[in-house]
Design an enzyme around this catalytic site. Structure first.
Site, short mmCIF file in Angstrom:
data_model
loop_
_atom_site.label_atom_id
_atom_site.label_comp_id
_atom_site.label_asym_id
_atom_site.label_seq_id
_atom_site.Cartn_x
_atom_site.Cartn_y
_atom_site.Cartn_z
N ARG A 1 0.86 -1.18 0.00
CA ARG A 1 0.00 0.00 0.00
C ARG A 1 0.90 1.23 0.00
NH1 ARG A 1 -3.48 -2.89 -1.37
NH2 ARG A 1 -5.40 -3.44 -0.28
N HIS B 1 -1.19 -0.20 -9.77
CA HIS B 1 -1.83 -1.05 -8.77
C HIS B 1 -2.44 -2.31 -9.40
CE1 HIS B 1 -3.37 -0.91 -4.42
NE2 HIS B 1 -3.30 -2.15 -4.83
#
Lengths: 311, 311
Positions: B226, B274
């Site tokens: 993250r 991502h």
């Protein structure tokens, strides 16, 4: 008794590392790095990579030539080879390096990295939904020590891997095929094709215009073997037409790749300067030492090369 | 009896693939893809990724929330979570994809590819002698399901791998360390650092200016977890100063990465949008189906999340 000696010649490999590694393994062996050849009569073993023409003639008592690499094509093509056993290097370090190169270059395509890199240069967040690895078909041409290890490692990541070789092989997790007809099939059915074939008279130019036309539109080609296995002009045409979408090339017809070569200007070609795999002296010296000990006892060396077959 | 139903919400995942995959596993389950929620009373299971605030309140009979991904940070941070068991996805497809991303990005650095790419852009044949993989030290931060699999795969290639987690783990071929002091050590001793930590209050900003300064000069950083685990401003400074030589970043504080963000202009940063790992419905549906069957029988679901701990 005079100590027997090994003569070392290479423009790429490190004589200091080889001297040290061999001294650990065979302490009573004399190590001579060209041009400091010492007494040529004492030289019984040659550990060489592409020595100049006529090199071997200086050593009348030669009993073994060890090729400093896995690919023996340049050695067996010579017309000045002495009539002694020839052995090629086999070492775990070389296998690991080649496997790492193939994993890197295949996964780069499997994970759509070139498209992401192009998007990044445009400053663009370009999401591409990843495909499951099991949906991506990879063909590995050549299943020798290097090809077999690379194919197994690719299969281990979850990719769908087919291997092809001249003779039938068995590799866990890899669908293995053999023979000329199967080659056409492997070329036609795999999105990513990896070339790890030895260069022999049979594989010289094996991947030509006809074979490239058989590949799937948008196929990706990786050559970590020898440049001459591919017809370079045909590959340039296929890349230009976009039939081959991407290529990763570690080996070329002429090395270093000449400055004016079309590959330099192709955005869809990743050029690496013939470094996919190299010999790691600390690991390879163990095998070389074993071969020297065997020849001292009048036995055949390890990893003997059949000069006629070419590998 | 009324059929129980699952409500599906995601802006990324494919409802058609999930409907098909769940119907194979639990044929008597009704599948509702938001906004076609049908009778809200029938909805007992939620299969969601970042649904809008207040989403869950529409379903009074909810008995299970399954998070459509491995990272549950955004789910457990909500203040509208129903008081029902929460489960996260675990599937082999997700593990394979993450492992493939980490293998690709670590081997890219281990094989000096960025330097070769820069040389290629200059049209230069720039040979870099490969180092044995065993001489390249890689640290993996986070040894959950994804981190443990990635660390094991890296070790399998021959790299020298150290893993770090909050609590002590045991992974074949990987030196495992635990606790805050060990983190400093792992940062200081590894050339390539891979971040696969869950985002929790403890890991939020864990890799800040102090931690980046502890890394080896010229270290390479890979973040496939993250964005908020790293202090982005500190990373930008470390990359600008060259202390961190290269970074591969799949996650960012703000996604999509804003057009004016400094990362876009950094030649030593590889940006991926991502996609390091995603859920593969065909494989993940088996686990989701098992959890639904368990909840139907009044049992706890698989892969239950401790909302307080955060993973």
């Amino acid at each position: 008794m005079m100590r027997d000696a090994v003569i070392f010649y290479s423009q790429f490999d490190d004589p200091v590392a080889w001297r040290r590694a061999l001294q650990v393994e065979v302490p009573d062996l004399a190590f001579r790095a060209h041009p400091d050849i010492g007494d040529p009569q004492a030289v019984r073993y040659a550990l060489t990579w592409k020595p100049p023409a006529g090199f071997f003639a200086a050593f009348p008592n030669l009993a073994l030539v060890v090729n400093l690499g896995a690919g023996v094509d340049s050695l067996v093509a010579r017309d000045d080879l002495p009539d002694v056993p020839i052995s090629r290097l086999q070492d775990d370090g070389m296998v690991s390096l080649m496997t790492s190169y193939v994993l890197f270059s295949v996964l780069r395509y499997a994970r759509d990295i070139p498209a992401l890199e192009r998007a990044q240069r445009r400053g663009e967040w370009h999401y591409i939904h990843p495909r499951p690895l099991s949906a991506i078909k990879v063909g590995v041409l050549g299943l020798g020590e290097l090809g077999a290890a690379a194919a197994a490692a690719l299969a281990h990541t979850g990719l769908d891997v087919t291997g092809w070789a001249r003779t039938q092989k068995v590799i866990a997790g890899v669908r293995c095929m053999a023979g000329p007809d199967a080659l056409d099939e492997v070329l036609g059915e795999n999105e990513i094709v990896v070339i790890l074939l030895p260069l022999t008279p049979e594989t010289h130019g094996l991947i030509g215009a006809r074979e490239l036309a058989l590949t799937r539109p948008g196929a990706k080609l990786i050559n970590a073997a020898r440049g001459a296995v591919i017809d370079e002009a045909a590959l340039i045409a296929a890349l230009g037409a976009g039939h081959i979408a991407e290529a990763t090339l570690d080996a070329f017809n002429v090395e270093p790749l000449p400055p004016a070569h079309p590959f330099w200007g192709m955005e869809n070609v990743l050029i690496t300067p013939h470094l996919a795999s190299i010999t790691v002296p600390e690991q390879a010296a163990r095998d070389v030492a074993k071969s020297i000990r065997r020849v001292r006892l009048g036995q055949a060396p390890l990893h003997a090369v059949d000069a006629r077959r070419g590998y």
